[in-house]
Design a protein around this motif. Structure first.
Motif, short mmCIF file in Angstrom:
data_model
loop_
_atom_site.label_atom_id
_atom_site.label_comp_id
_atom_site.label_asym_id
_atom_site.label_seq_id
_atom_site.Cartn_x
_atom_site.Cartn_y
_atom_site.Cartn_z
N THR A 27 0.83 -1.22 0.00
CA THR A 27 0.00 0.00 0.00
C THR A 27 0.86 1.26 0.00
OG1 THR A 27 -0.21 0.03 2.41
CG2 THR A 27 -1.92 -1.15 1.17
N TYR A 31 0.56 5.11 -2.17
CA TYR A 31 0.77 6.50 -1.73
C TYR A 31 1.93 7.13 -2.52
CZ TYR A 31 -2.62 5.70 1.91
OH TYR A 31 -3.80 5.42 2.57
N ARG A 32 2.95 6.32 -2.79
CA ARG A 32 4.08 6.83 -3.56
C ARG A 32 3.66 7.15 -5.00
NH1 ARG A 32 9.40 5.85 -1.75
NH2 ARG A 32 9.44 5.03 0.38
N ARG A 101 -6.31 9.40 1.53
CA ARG A 101 -6.42 8.16 2.30
C ARG A 101 -7.78 7.49 2.04
NH1 ARG A 101 -2.05 7.67 5.08
NH2 ARG A 101 -2.82 5.64 5.74
N ARG A 126 0.80 0.91 6.90
CA ARG A 126 0.90 1.56 8.20
C ARG A 126 -0.39 1.44 9.01
NH1 ARG A 126 4.93 2.17 5.62
NH2 ARG A 126 6.57 3.73 5.85
N ASP A 127 -1.52 1.28 8.27
CA ASP A 127 -2.85 1.32 8.91
C ASP A 127 -3.69 0.12 8.49
OD1 ASP A 127 -3.04 1.96 6.24
OD2 ASP A 127 -4.61 3.46 6.52
N ARG A 172 10.33 10.87 8.82
CA ARG A 172 9.12 10.25 8.27
C ARG A 172 8.30 9.56 9.36
NH1 ARG A 172 8.70 6.62 3.66
NH2 ARG A 172 10.79 5.79 3.89
N ASP A 176 4.49 10.28 10.04
CA ASP A 176 3.51 9.18 9.88
C ASP A 176 2.78 8.87 11.20
OD1 ASP A 176 4.34 8.94 7.25
OD2 ASP A 176 5.60 7.17 7.61
N ARG A 179 0.41 12.29 12.35
CA ARG A 179 -0.64 12.88 11.51
C ARG A 179 -2.02 12.52 12.10
NH1 ARG A 179 0.67 8.51 7.05
NH2 ARG A 179 -0.68 6.89 7.82
O1 DC Z 1 6.19 1.80 3.05
P1 DC Z 1 6.67 3.01 2.25
O2 DC Z 1 7.89 3.66 2.82
O3 DC Z 1 6.79 2.72 0.80
O4 DC Z 1 5.46 4.07 2.42
C1 DC Z 1 5.54 5.33 1.85
C2 DC Z 1 4.77 6.34 2.68
O5 DC Z 1 3.37 6.11 2.57
C3 DC Z 1 5.10 6.34 4.17
O6 DC Z 1 5.86 7.49 4.51
C4 DC Z 1 3.77 6.40 4.87
C5 DC Z 1 2.73 6.24 3.80
N1 DC Z 1 1.84 5.09 4.00
C6 DC Z 1 0.68 5.31 4.68
O7 DC Z 1 0.44 6.42 5.15
N2 DC Z 1 -0.23 4.31 4.82
C7 DC Z 1 0.02 3.08 4.32
N3 DC Z 1 -0.88 2.10 4.48
C8 DC Z 1 1.24 2.85 3.63
C9 DC Z 1 2.14 3.87 3.49
#
Ligand code: DC
Length: 215
Positions: A27, A31-32, A101, A126-127, A172, A176, A179
């Motif tokens: 996921t 976002y990227r 989101r 992350r979530d 970061r 993260d 927020r």
């Molecule tokens: O896992 P990553 O480093 O590729 O994630 C990139 C950014 O996306 C990270 O800074 C937080 C965000 N992210 C998020 O907010 N929710 C998710 N489910 C996955 C990533």
């Protein structure tokens, strides 16, 4: 599978998906990809309302093959470009915007629902345990020491140092975790696994053991 960057989520998730013949969804790549699209259009990323206004525009397509994960935006394969420093530096601002989101969580739930007839999916982010899939059969929250995480990330990237990575990850993590919209936090029923002393094979074996025990 949730946790901060460098905790070993991606490699472990893909390894577990392969071992269990499941699909795999990154996921963070979504976002990227939205961030890459916004940068291409010179959207002012300091202005959350500018990001929110365009949140529904980019057309994302995800590969959920653990052997060939990838993402396209409006038909362009951005699997490589989304790992660049420009995207990494800007993604926290984009992923903090609630409209982004809402859209990506809805897409993630669609991809999860599509995978269920085929046996299921390992989803990393992350979530995932808290917001995207609160009913997941198994929830894992991976952690690792700041030093170990920075060392792993430095080994993956050219032209950086452990100290620079540590500083960037701390920045970061702070964004993260603090927020308002869906901050990084373990689900109450997640199993926490500290990967600092473990090899990748150890982590995969431990997750497979937990899956067998719980699912
Ligand atoms: O896992 P990553 O480093 O590729 O994630 C990139 C950014 O996306 C990270 O800074 C937080 C965000 N992210 C998020 O907010 N929710 C998710 N489910 C996955 C990533």
């Amino acid at each position: 599978m949730d946790g901060p960057s460098g905790s070993g989520k991606s490699s472990a998730s893909r390894g577990v998906a392969r071992a269990l013949s499941l699909r795999y969804l990154d996921t963070g790549a979504m976002y990227r990809a939205v961030t890459w699209w916004m940068l291409q259009r010179d959207v002012d990323l300091a202005d959350p309302s500018a990001i929110a206004a365009l949140a529904d525009e980019p057309a994302l397509a995800m590969s959920t093959d653990p052997d060939a994960p990838g993402v396209t935006v409006d038909g362009t394969d951005v699997t490589g470009p989304i790992r660049g420093q420009d995207v990494t530096g800007a993604v926290s601002a984009v992923s903090a915007v609630p409209e982004v989101r809402r859209r990506l969580v809805a897409l993630q739930r669609e991809i999860i629902a599509e995978s269920l007839p085929g046996g299921g999916i390992v989803v990393e982010g992350r979530d995932i345990g808290t917001v995207v899939a609160p009913d997941a059969a198994v929830k894992i929250y991976l952690t690792a020491s700041a030093e170990a995480r920075a060392q792993r990330r430095t080994a993956e990237l050219d032209g950086t140092t452990v100290e620079a990575q540590k500083a960037d990850m701390a920045r970061r993590d702070r964004l993260d975790s603090t927020r308002k919209a869906d901050p990084l936090t373990p689900a109450a029923d997640a199993i926490e696994l500290d990967t600092t002393p473990l090899t990748l094979d150890d982590v995969i074996a431990e997750v497979l053991r937990l899956v067998k025990e719980r699912a």
